[in-house]
Design a protein around this motif. Structure first.
Motif, PDB file in Angstrom:
ATOM      1  N   CYS A 114      39.039  -8.199 -61.130  1.00 53.25           N
ATOM      2  CA  CYS A 114      37.855  -8.376 -62.301  1.00 53.25           C
ATOM      3  C   CYS A 114      38.676 -10.110 -63.161  1.00 53.25           C
ATOM      4  N   THR A 115      37.695 -10.660 -62.918  1.00 52.68           N
ATOM      5  CA  THR A 115      37.858 -11.440 -64.230  1.00 52.68           C
ATOM      6  C   THR A 115      38.422 -10.771 -65.663  1.00 52.68           C
ATOM      7  N   TYR A 116      38.136 -12.544 -66.830  1.00 53.88           N
ATOM      8  CA  TYR A 116      38.416 -11.708 -67.879  1.00 53.88           C
ATOM      9  C   TYR A 116      37.168 -11.108 -68.687  1.00 53.88           C
ATOM     10  N   PHE A 117      36.779 -11.446 -68.311  1.00 48.24           N
ATOM     11  CA  PHE A 117      34.838 -11.404 -69.276  1.00 48.24           C
ATOM     12  C   PHE A 117      34.520  -9.959 -68.751  1.00 48.24           C
ATOM     13  N   GLU A 118      34.669  -9.336 -67.430  1.00 52.65           N
ATOM     14  CA  GLU A 118      34.458  -8.558 -66.427  1.00 52.65           C
ATOM     15  C   GLU A 118      35.401  -7.296 -66.837  1.00 52.65           C
ATOM     16  N   LEU A 119      36.623  -7.544 -67.268  1.00 53.59           N
ATOM     17  CA  LEU A 119      37.095  -6.650 -67.860  1.00 53.59           C
ATOM     18  C   LEU A 119      36.696  -6.285 -69.613  1.00 53.59           C
ATOM     19  N   ALA A 120      36.623  -7.495 -70.182  1.00 56.11           N
ATOM     20  CA  ALA A 120      36.537  -7.434 -71.532  1.00 56.11           C
ATOM     21  C   ALA A 120      35.117  -6.312 -71.361  1.00 56.11           C
ATOM     22  N   THR A 121      34.229  -6.515 -70.773  1.00 58.66           N
ATOM     23  CA  THR A 121      32.830  -6.239 -70.739  1.00 58.66           C
ATOM     24  C   THR A 121      32.949  -4.127 -70.363  1.00 58.66           C
ATOM     25  N   ALA A 136      24.119   0.072 -78.138  1.00 55.55           N
ATOM     26  CA  ALA A 136      24.919  -0.543 -78.330  1.00 55.55           C
ATOM     27  C   ALA A 136      23.824  -1.981 -78.106  1.00 55.55           C
ATOM     28  N   VAL A 137      24.575  -2.559 -79.258  1.00 57.00           N
ATOM     29  CA  VAL A 137      23.531  -4.476 -78.906  1.00 57.00           C
ATOM     30  C   VAL A 137      24.347  -5.280 -78.067  1.00 57.00           C
ATOM     31  N   VAL A 138      24.305  -5.845 -76.700  1.00 61.32           N
ATOM     32  CA  VAL A 138      25.486  -6.064 -75.925  1.00 61.32           C
ATOM     33  C   VAL A 138      24.652  -6.980 -75.958  1.00 61.32           C
ATOM     34  N   GLU A 139      26.388  -8.505 -75.629  1.00 66.34           N
ATOM     35  CA  GLU A 139      25.324 -10.096 -75.392  1.00 66.34           C
ATOM     36  C   GLU A 139      25.976 -11.112 -74.138  1.00 66.34           C
ATOM     37  N   THR A 140      24.858 -11.285 -73.803  1.00 63.55           N
ATOM     38  CA  THR A 140      26.004 -11.735 -72.573  1.00 63.55           C
ATOM     39  C   THR A 140      26.448 -13.321 -72.849  1.00 63.55           C
ATOM     40  N   GLY A 141      27.296 -13.281 -71.053  1.00 61.45           N
ATOM     41  CA  GLY A 141      28.349 -13.984 -71.600  1.00 61.45           C
ATOM     42  C   GLY A 141      27.830 -15.217 -71.107  1.00 61.45           C
ATOM     43  N   LEU A 142      26.918 -15.142 -69.641  1.00 64.97           N
ATOM     44  CA  LEU A 142      27.158 -16.750 -69.541  1.00 64.97           C
ATOM     45  C   LEU A 142      25.713 -16.160 -68.594  1.00 64.97           C
ATOM     46  N   GLY A 143      24.286 -17.056 -69.026  1.00 62.55           N
ATOM     47  CA  GLY A 143      23.344 -16.738 -67.600  1.00 62.55           C
ATOM     48  C   GLY A 143      22.416 -15.131 -68.928  1.00 62.55           C
ATOM     49  N   GLY A 144      22.497 -14.276 -67.258  1.00 62.56           N
ATOM     50  CA  GLY A 144      21.580 -13.551 -67.597  1.00 62.56           C
ATOM     51  C   GLY A 144      21.674 -11.802 -65.605  1.00 62.56           C
ATOM     52  N   ARG A 145      21.129 -12.751 -64.693  1.00 59.25           N
ATOM     53  CA  ARG A 145      20.748 -11.352 -64.031  1.00 59.25           C
ATOM     54  C   ARG A 145      22.213 -12.150 -63.063  1.00 59.25           C
ATOM     55  N   LEU A 146      23.218 -12.210 -63.411  1.00 55.54           N
ATOM     56  CA  LEU A 146      24.505 -12.428 -63.021  1.00 55.54           C
ATOM     57  C   LEU A 146      25.786 -12.049 -63.575  1.00 55.54           C
ATOM     58  N   ASP A 147      25.294 -12.001 -64.686  1.00 57.22           N
ATOM     59  CA  ASP A 147      26.394 -11.495 -66.246  1.00 57.22           C
ATOM     60  C   ASP A 147      27.355 -10.119 -66.021  1.00 57.22           C
ATOM     61  N   ALA A 148      28.223 -10.447 -66.069  1.00 58.01           N
ATOM     62  CA  ALA A 148      28.556  -8.700 -66.006  1.00 58.01           C
ATOM     63  C   ALA A 148      28.177  -7.721 -66.790  1.00 58.01           C
TER      64      ALA A 148
END
Length: 438
Positions: A114-121, A136-148
């Motif tokens: 996993c990537t850093y952001f996937e682990l953080a998620t 939970a209120v969750v902000e996407t990291g990058l984009g949306g469709r394929l964001d973790a």
């Protein structure tokens, strides 16, 4: 940007660059399955967009918490400490709970790929599940469709304004970017849209119709008026009117800027449409209490130091909003801007806009991986050749801030351009002071 203390957190994150991007949901799905699907133990609200999604998420979580709901908030990136990303009821997750969850995630076989952001998620969802979060209120990291984060089954979604950013990943047009961000829409879950230009708005509405998500829009189903941006603690005042609140509600946030009135209004629209409507008191308290570091974060003058403003604006639209707020608040001059950007951003348009409102620009770079490191000397040459503007180049953020403090005198030092630059500057001893966003 520093990592919070603790062996489990270090084991989880230290060997992975925070800037690495890899598309796809397979890795996060495998990891969450191994963890027992923690994201299915709480309700969720999911927020995407180019600018303002972190502030909108913060407003929504603050209103939920003010109404008595045990609330988790997951945002990114962090400025100085990874623990900033994970909040419950407005505060950082307790260290013991965070370390326990980090150890669980790090112990999973699927975590290895996993990537850093996937682990953080995964860490955020595990913490929220173990700490009994209700929503939970969750902000996407990058984009949306394929964001973790798009493994969620949200009760509602929101999209903040869209502009050109991350074009190498999301597409070279506003419509393409909108389609990627609209990938968070789910059947039956309301899709709440901020003030979005017609072409990307039409693209989002098509995506929503395609999945069966009812649409609510700021500017049609809810409206903001009577906006006043002030320097006192009330910050930005405005009036909110919607179909469910026809008599209107007067609100105030400590986050300065007209754009923050829109962000707060979108958050309230999201709650009202998704089945979590706060009463008027909870809405007022939540919006007034909401704070997020690095969003026009002001440190007043002190100890021979000028006033300072930290803002993570990193694209032309965000810089335009920043400059509008600087003008409305009539900050003390001269305004010295320390700017450190990333190589994959539209730094030419961003610098050209900022140059209109600053007296001197100091260009520098933060300690980021080589593949995202911009060249401030090249930017200086471009400004001189194409715009006839002089600027100063410093080797690093510390040197740039030191030079900026000297030049600012009794004026204002602005630090902007990226979360990395702001994070490094906030941690410098010479800028020590009350941190309004922590």
């Amino acid at each position: 940007m520093l990592i919070g203390g603790g062996d489990a957190l270090a084991a989880l994150f230290d060997s992975r660059p925070a800037t690495r991007i890899r598309w796809g949901l397979d890795r996060i799905e495998a990891l969450l399955t191994e963890l027992g699907r923690p994201e299915r133990t709480f309700d969720a609200l999911h927020i995407a967009g180019t600018n303002g999604k972190g502030s909108t998420a913060c407003f929504a979580a603050s209103m939920l918490g003010s109404g008595g709901t045990r609330t988790g908030l997951y945002t990114s990136p962090h400025l100085e400490d990874v623990r900033e990303r994970f909040r419950i009821d407005g505060g950082w997750v307790e260290e013991s709970a965070l370390q326990s969850a980090a150890a669980r995630v790090a112990g999973c076989e699927a975590a290895e790929s996993c990537t850093y952001f996937e682990l953080a998620t995964a860490l955020a969802f595990t913490c929220f599940a173990e700490c009994g979060v209700q929503v939970a209120v969750v902000e996407t990291g990058l984009g949306g469709r394929l964001d973790a984060t798009n493994v969620l089954r949200p009760a509602g979604t929101a999209i903040t304004p869209i502009s050109l950013d991350h074009t190498e990943w999301l597409g070279g047009s506003l419509e393409a970017i909108a389609r990627e961000k609209g990938g968070i829409f789910k059947s039956g879950a309301p899709a709440c849209l901020g003030r979005i230009e017609p072409p990307p708005l039409a693209a989002l509405e098509r995506v929503a119709r395609g999945v069966g998500a009812p649409v609510a829009r700021l500017g049609r189903d809810a409206e903001v008026s009577e906006i006043a941006v002030r320097t006192d603690p009330s910050g930005t005042r405005f009036r909110y009117v919607s179909g469910s609140r026809p008599d209107g509600l007067r609100l105030a946030t400590g986050l300065p800027g007209r754009h923050q009135a829109d962000n707060a209004a979108l958050a309230l629209l999201l709650l009202d449409c998704s089945g979590y409507p706060p009463d008027d008191g909870a809405a007022r308290r939540g919006i007034a209490r909401a704070r997020l570091a690095g969003r026009f974060e002001v440190r007043p003058p002190g100890a021979g130091r000028p006033g300072c403003v930290f803002d993570i604006a990193h694209n032309p639209a965000a810089i335009a909003a920043l400059c509008e707020t600087l003008a409305e608040l009539s900050v003390a001059r001269p305004l010295i801007a320390v700017v450190g950007m990333l190589a994959d951003k539209d730094w030419k348009s961003t610098l050209a806009r900022l140059a209109l409102d600053s007296d001197t620009m100091i260009l520098t770079r933060s300690a980021v991986p080589a593949e995202r490191r911009w060249d401030p000397s090249r930017a200086q040459e471009w400004l001189s050749r194409e715009r006839g503007l002089e600027s100063i180049v410093c080797r690093n953020v510390a040197e740039a801030v030191s030079r900026g403090l000297t030049l600012a005198g009794a004026g204002t030092l602005l630090v902007t351009g990226s979360a990395y630059t702001v994070g490094e500057a906030r941690a410098l001893p010479e800028l020590d002071g009350v941190r309004t966003g922590d």
